[in-house]
Design an enzyme around this catalytic site. Structure first.
Site, PDB file in Angstrom:
ATOM      1  N   LYS A 167     -10.304  -4.813  -2.521  1.00  0.00           N
ATOM      2  CA  LYS A 167     -11.156  -4.763  -3.723  1.00  0.00           C
ATOM      3  C   LYS A 167     -10.259  -4.644  -4.950  1.00  0.00           C
ATOM      4  CE  LYS A 167     -14.927  -2.219  -5.980  1.00  0.00           C
ATOM      5  NZ  LYS A 167     -14.226  -1.768  -7.192  1.00  0.00           N
ATOM      6  N   SER A 175     -10.101  -0.119  -3.403  1.00  0.00           N
ATOM      7  CA  SER A 175     -10.101   0.138  -4.835  1.00  0.00           C
ATOM      8  C   SER A 175      -8.968   1.097  -5.244  1.00  0.00           C
ATOM      9  CB  SER A 175     -11.470   0.681  -5.245  1.00  0.00           C
ATOM     10  OG  SER A 175     -11.620   0.688  -6.637  1.00  0.00           O
ATOM     11  N   ASP A 218       4.905  -1.433  -3.847  1.00  0.00           N
ATOM     12  CA  ASP A 218       5.618  -2.309  -4.774  1.00  0.00           C
ATOM     13  C   ASP A 218       6.899  -1.673  -5.297  1.00  0.00           C
ATOM     14  OD1 ASP A 218       3.790  -4.289  -4.456  1.00  0.00           O
ATOM     15  OD2 ASP A 218       2.824  -4.062  -6.408  1.00  0.00           O
TER      16      ASP A 218
END
Length: 555
Positions: free
Chosen positions: A320, A295, A306
């Protein structure tokens, strides 16, 4: 001109008709859904009422309805939960990390409830309660046979109220008067320096103020001269999304997208961006993740990956990619419901389990590798969606010897550490502490007469071989060979204590360190033997290696 108007007329009428029809169709569908919903709610209410009237024995309506609600929600996903009024306080503690009590983790070790870990700086620790103190009474209540949850509730209460506890320590009964206070569980249980220029921050949760705690730790480490950083998110199950955004902001510039949430309703669709000037946007950074990172942890790790801002080391995260919102119900109950999926900066969603498909199939359905889509990081590296965050450098999990598992599970490590604490006033720095040969020999003697039998990996393989050989009717042909192998590998517990003593000694040293320095000591004790941290230092100390990961195409 009139001809054109005449030609447009039917088209315009058709267009209006289609709009009206589609609106009417949508209205009809809406009414059908509302009717179906109302009908089923009425059936449920009628059923409970009739059961209460006619069932042969008295029913507990609250319990029965709660079971029904929970069974219904289990059909959706594990994160959509019903929270009745009596559990609201516990839920608030989970999300905020705050409660009023004495500040100690308690648990049952088979002989009753004991203090497992007092939190530094809170009433239990300050009053002198220690790990392994057996709880006898809380105020006037004998808690020897109470459940852990019941004892925990007795210890909690309004801030600034007193609670009296008696405990059994070694052979002495001790009494303490504690003043409850607001307890804020630390999100950062430990931070420090791995070496002269490398900092380490352990982030355990994402409750309120997580980002502030990480910021303070980072600023303190920078004031001590660190030039590189390890952020440890292993086994961090997540928490508040906004705290994840703020932590990413410590390392990336203002105005960068961190995560986007998309759901069925417009009010849950939102793009979260960094809003502050970062503490350090250039410090070499490694993030540790594993299968327990979920999460909010995955948002932090995924966003930093990223943007090619950090090297990720460890093992693939949990996967998740769902967002929950807590909604109020009548009578002070609540429901935590999944309202959206989240997408990190590259555009990927890392949700690993397709719960809609799982409901149809009746079994857990994961996104197959063939359907995972490719996305690109800021530097053009290929990353995939649909199965958690994959590390840039994978480290296999440590495999402990069966004897180590057995000694921990049987509480022998725990009990010896407690005995050691009673005999030794201090141990020095937990980072450098290690038990001596004399201490280890004392531990071996401590084990005499205690039950700690176990099955080695080889013995388990032999058991499986026997089972399959008998099933396929080959056993009679290889029975003699199997028995010969058994005789050769029949484990000797005393020999295993020698063969695996380095591993057992490290576990013992960490447990002993916790008696003197609590949670911080246990974490610090294991840093120098951590394979993930060893790999992290390799990348932090080699700029070329680090850049080759952050700029190379990742297949």
């Amino acid at each position: 001109m009139k001809i054109k108007n005449l030609r447009k007329g039917p088209l315009l009428f058709l267009g209006i008709s289609l709009v009206l029809f589609s609106g009417l169709f949508a209205f009809t569908l809406r009414n059908d859904r509302l009717f179906t919903l109302a009908k089923n709610i009425d059936i449920f209410a009628t059923l409970v009422r009739e059961l209460d009237s006619y069932y042969v024995e008295e029913i507990d309506a609250d319990k029965l309805v709660t079971v029904g609600i929970n069974a219904m929600l289990e059909e959706l996903d594990p994160y959509t939960e019903y929270i009745p009024e009596e559990e609201s306080e516990g839920f608030r503690t989970l999300t905020t990390g705050e409660y009023a009590g004495v500040g100690a983790l308690i648990g049952n070790r088979g002989e009753g409830n004991m203090i497992i870990m007092p939190y530094t700086g809170f009433p239990a620790q300050e009053a002198g309660l220690r790990i392994a103190d057996f709880l006898l009474t809380v105020d006037t209540v004998n808690v020897a046979k109470k459940s852990t949850a019941e004892v925990s509730e007795l210890l909690k209460g309004p801030a600034n109220t007193n609670v009296n506890v008696s405990v059994l320590r070694d052979k002495d009964t001790l009494r303490f008067e504690l003043t409850r206070k607001k307890i804020v569980i630390s999100n950062v249980p430990y931070y420090g320096k791995l070496d002269e220029t490398t900092g380490y921050i352990k982030l355990a949760e994402f409750t309120s103020n997580a980002s502030l705690e990480v910021r303070r730790a980072l600023e303190d480490l920078k004031s001590q001269g660190i030039e590189k950083l390890v952020l440890d998110l292993r086994n961090n199950g997540g928490g508040l999304l906004n705290e994840a955004v703020e932590i990413v902001n410590l390392f990336v510039p203002k105005g960068k997208e961190v995560v986007k949430t998309l759901g069925k309703l417009d009010n849950v669709n939102y793009t979260y961006k960094t809003t502050k000037t970062p503490v350090d946007k250039n410090i070499p950074l490694v993030v540790l993740i594993n299968e327990g990172s979920a999460s909010a942890s995955e948002i932090v790790a995924g966003a930093l990956q990223d943007y090619d801002r950090a090297v990720l080391i460890g093992r693939k995260s949990f996967g998740k990619g769902l967002v929950q919102t807590t909604l109020p119900l009548t009578y002070n109950a609540q429901v935590k419901v999944t309202t959206a999926k989240y997408y990190i900066p590259s555009g990927r969603c890392i949700q690993a389990i397709d719960y809609a498909q799982s409901r149809e199939n009746g079994e857990i359905t994961v996104v197959p590798d063939s359907l995972r889509k490719e996305f690109l990081t800021a530097n053009g590296r290929v990353v995939l969606d649909g199965a958690g965050i994959e590390p840039d450098a994978k480290v296999e999990p440590r495999q402990y010897a069966p004897i180590s598992y057995t000694l921990v599970a049987g509480n022998h490590i725990f009990d010896f550490a407690t005995q050691y604490y009673y005999k030794h006033e201090q141990i020095g720095d937990p980072r450098t502490f290690s038990i001596t040969d004399e201490d280890y020999n004392e531990f071996v003697a401590f084990l005499e007469g205690k039950e700690y039998d176990y099955t080695t990996y080889v013995e388990k393989s032999l058991e499986d071989l026997e089972k399959y050989a008998e099933k396929e009717e080959y056993y009679s042909e290889i029975e003699e060979q199997i028995e010969a192998i058994k005789a050769r590998v029949n484990h000797n517990k005393e020999q295993d204590l020698i063969t695996h003593q380095n591993e057992v000694r490290r576990i013992l040293s960490g447990e002993i360190a916790s008696r003197y320095y609590f949670q911080e000591g246990m974490i610090a004790s294991g840093l120098d033997y951590d394979e993930d941290i060893e790999e992290a230092l390799k990348y932090l100390n080699d700029a070329d290696l680090r850049q080759s990961v952050l700029t190379a195409s990742k297949k």
